[in-house]
Enzyme design. Structure first.
Site, PDB file in Angstrom:
ATOM      1  N   ASN A  55      25.669 -10.481  14.815  1.00  0.00           N
ATOM      2  CA  ASN A  55      25.321 -12.014  15.354  1.00  0.00           C
ATOM      3  C   ASN A  55      26.000 -12.439  13.718  1.00  0.00           C
ATOM      4  OD1 ASN A  55      24.443 -14.135  15.911  1.00  0.00           O
ATOM      5  ND2 ASN A  55      22.126 -14.188  14.762  1.00  0.00           N
ATOM      6  N   ASP A  90      17.456 -11.582  11.107  1.00  0.00           N
ATOM      7  CA  ASP A  90      18.406 -11.334  12.439  1.00  0.00           C
ATOM      8  C   ASP A  90      19.763 -11.414  12.530  1.00  0.00           C
ATOM      9  OD1 ASP A  90      19.282 -14.044  11.149  1.00  0.00           O
ATOM     10  OD2 ASP A  90      18.704 -15.560  12.763  1.00  0.00           O
ATOM     11  N   SER A  91      20.943 -11.059  11.341  1.00  0.00           N
ATOM     12  CA  SER A  91      21.840 -10.723  11.182  1.00  0.00           C
ATOM     13  C   SER A  91      22.753  -9.891  11.986  1.00  0.00           C
ATOM     14  CB  SER A  91      22.175 -10.204   9.681  1.00  0.00           C
ATOM     15  OG  SER A  91      22.660  -9.240   9.492  1.00  0.00           O
ATOM     16  N   MET A  92      22.234  -8.874  13.125  1.00  0.00           N
ATOM     17  CA  MET A  92      22.358  -7.628  13.488  1.00  0.00           C
ATOM     18  C   MET A  92      21.843  -7.887  14.941  1.00  0.00           C
ATOM     19  SD  MET A  92      24.020  -5.650  11.920  1.00  0.00           S
ATOM     20  CE  MET A  92      24.346  -4.683  13.200  1.00  0.00           C
ATOM     21  N   LYS A 112      24.709  -3.860   8.267  1.00  0.00           N
ATOM     22  CA  LYS A 112      25.560  -3.676   8.648  1.00  0.00           C
ATOM     23  C   LYS A 112      25.422  -3.054   9.186  1.00  0.00           C
ATOM     24  CE  LYS A 112      25.163  -7.819   7.106  1.00  0.00           C
ATOM     25  NZ  LYS A 112      23.766  -8.717   7.188  1.00  0.00           N
TER      26      LYS A 112
END
Length: 163
Positions: free
Chosen positions: A136, A38-40, A81
Site C-alpha cells: 500500500n 494497513d501498509s501491506m 514489508k
C-alpha cells in the site's frame, strides 16, 4: 504410596512435554503475528494473523518478492514489508512503477492508480541489506523513508498472506 507418587510424576512430565514443544516451536520456528498496519493492503489486511517462519532469515531465505518481518529502525517494533531488492541491486520508482537494476518489475498486487506520479531513487542497496516496500505504497513507511534494512534485523518470512 510410591507407586501413586511415581504415576503423578509421570503424568506431570507427560503433560509438560507438549507445552515445551509448543513453546520451543514458537521461540525458534513459527510464531503467529497480528498485523497492526494497513501498509501491506490489499495483500494483508490490518488485523490479520499471519505466521512468521523464523529459520528462513538464518538460512538465506530472503529473496525479492518475499514478505519479511523485521525490527523497524524508527520505533523498534516488528514491521512487515515486501523485499524488492537485495545487496548490490539498484532500486528506483518512476511514475509509480518499480525498477530494479533498470528493469520494470511487475507488481499485480499494487494499485498503481493510487500512487500515480510517485518517484524515488535510484538507490543502490548496500552489502548485507535489503530494500523493502509496503504494498500500500501511498501510506507505507518503508525503505524510502528509513533506508535499507540490515539482514541482522530480519526476524523471518511470512508463511501466509503472500500473493
Amino acid at each position: 504410596m510410591r507407586a501413586v507418587a511415581g504415576r503423578r510424576h509421570l503424568l506431570l512430565v507427560v503433560a509438560l512435554i507438549p507445552l515445551l514443544v509448543v513453546l520451543a516451536l514458537r521461540a525458534w520456528v513459527i510464531e503467529p503475528f497480528t498485523v497492526s498496519s494497513d501498509s501491506m493492503e490489499p495483500t494483508i489486511e490490518s488485523g490479520a494473523v499471519v505466521l512468521l517462519y523464523k529459520p528462513s532469515a538464518a538460512a538465506g531465505g530472503i529473496r525479492n518478492g518475499v514478505i519479511v518481518a523485521f525490527t523497524n529502525p524508527i520505533d523498534g517494533r516488528t514491521a512487515i514489508k515486501r523485499v524488492v531488492a537485495g545487496e548490490g541491486q539498484v532500486v528506483a520508482i518512476r511514475d509509480a512503477e518499480l525498477y530494479v537494476d533498470g528493469v520494470a518489475i511487475p507488481e499485480p498486487f499494487i494499485d498503481h492508480s493510487r500512487i500515480d506520479a510517485t518517484y524515488f531513487g535510484p538507490v543502490e542497496v548496500p552489502a548485507e541489506s535489503i530494500f523493502v516496500l509496503g504494498d500500500n505504497r501511498g501510506v507505507s513507511i518503508d525503505s524510502r523513508d528509513f533506508g535499507t534494512v540490515p539482514l541482522t534485523a530480519i526476524q523471518g518470512t511470512l508463511l501466509t498472506g503472500q500473493k
